[in-house]
Scaffold this active site. Structure first.
Site, PDB file in Angstrom:
ATOM      1  N   LEU A  77       0.879  -1.069   0.046  1.00  0.00           N
ATOM      2  CA  LEU A  77       0.027   0.004   0.065  1.00  0.00           C
ATOM      3  C   LEU A  77       0.982   1.306   0.049  1.00  0.00           C
ATOM      4  O   LEU A  77       0.303   2.243   0.171  1.00  0.00           O
ATOM      5  CB  LEU A  77      -0.919  -0.076   0.961  1.00  0.00           C
ATOM      6  N   CYS A  78       2.069   1.025  -0.086  1.00  0.00           N
ATOM      7  CA  CYS A  78       3.057   2.335  -0.312  1.00  0.00           C
ATOM      8  C   CYS A  78       2.976   2.918  -1.546  1.00  0.00           C
ATOM      9  O   CYS A  78       2.828   2.108  -2.617  1.00  0.00           O
ATOM     10  CB  CYS A  78       4.454   2.023   0.089  1.00  0.00           C
ATOM     11  N   HIS A  79       2.708   4.322  -1.789  1.00  0.00           N
ATOM     12  CA  HIS A  79       2.764   4.695  -3.089  1.00  0.00           C
ATOM     13  C   HIS A  79       3.961   4.751  -3.794  1.00  0.00           C
ATOM     14  O   HIS A  79       5.068   5.098  -3.140  1.00  0.00           O
ATOM     15  CB  HIS A  79       2.347   6.500  -2.957  1.00  0.00           C
ATOM     16  N   MET A 115       8.467   5.740   5.070  1.00  0.00           N
ATOM     17  CA  MET A 115       8.594   4.368   4.830  1.00  0.00           C
ATOM     18  C   MET A 115       9.929   4.250   4.243  1.00  0.00           C
ATOM     19  O   MET A 115      10.642   3.367   4.018  1.00  0.00           O
ATOM     20  CB  MET A 115       7.351   3.904   3.997  1.00  0.00           C
ATOM     21  N   GLU A 116      10.230   5.036   3.089  1.00  0.00           N
ATOM     22  CA  GLU A 116      11.276   4.832   2.189  1.00  0.00           C
ATOM     23  C   GLU A 116      12.548   5.018   3.149  1.00  0.00           C
ATOM     24  O   GLU A 116      13.700   4.352   2.936  1.00  0.00           O
ATOM     25  CB  GLU A 116      11.627   6.046   1.083  1.00  0.00           C
ATOM     26  N   ASP A 130      24.568  -9.443   6.462  1.00  0.00           N
ATOM     27  CA  ASP A 130      24.740 -10.381   5.766  1.00  0.00           C
ATOM     28  C   ASP A 130      26.409 -10.533   5.363  1.00  0.00           C
ATOM     29  O   ASP A 130      27.041 -11.332   5.138  1.00  0.00           O
ATOM     30  CB  ASP A 130      23.858 -10.138   4.262  1.00  0.00           C
TER      31      ASP A 130
END
Length: 160
Positions: A77-79, A115-116, A130
């Site tokens: 749902l992120c644009h 969010m980014e 990692d």
């Protein structure tokens, strides 16, 4: 009253409608840390952050930028966004045997880039894990948080 924005009045999931929002310059800053056991931190310092896969900080920086640019593909749902700025800073912290990761993301748009920024920090931290997991599995990723957001309805600032 604030509400969960990705649910409509019937409790159904939806992408937030930003069509009526104003386009503004928006900025988000997130931070996180990767903590190493002291002997592993020392080993990383002695090798100047070099591994068989490359320099830890540079590979993590690239991973963070790539993740920020692709946030809408991995967070539902992120644009989708065409980011104008994505800067990652990685700094070793001798006092607590950690690597501090900070992402600054900017755009001129109708919705924010929190969010980014958070995705950039998370992906960079996972990349560090990692690249160093062969040394130890006692490496801890933590303290990922939003520290600044501006350009929308509310300013948020948790900076020092």
């Amino acid at each position: 009253m604030n509400q969960i924005t990705h649910l409509n009045e019937h409790g159904q999931t939806h992408m937030v409608d930003v069509s009526d929002k104003s386009t503004t310059q928006r900025m988000a800053i997130a931070e996180g840390r990767v903590f190493f056991p002291p002997e592993i931190y020392q080993q990383i310092q002695q090798s100047h952050g070099q591994t068989a896969k490359g320099t830890i900080t540079e590979i993590a920086r690239i991973a963070g930028i790539m993740a920020a640019k692709n946030t809408a593909q991995i967070i539902p749902l992120c644009h989708p966004m065409m980011l104008e700025k994505c800067k990652l800073m990685l700094e070793y912290q001798d006092d607590n045997c950690s690597l501090k990761i900070r992402a600054e993301v900017g755009i001129t748009h109708k919705t924010g880039v929190e969010m980014e920024a958070l995705t950039a920090v998370s992906a960079a931290a996972l990349t560090v894990y990692d690249m160093t997991k062969a040394l130890s599995h006692d490496i801890v990723i933590g303290e990922i948080r939003l520290v600044h957001k501006s350009g929308g309805k509310r300013l948020f600032n948790r900076e020092n």
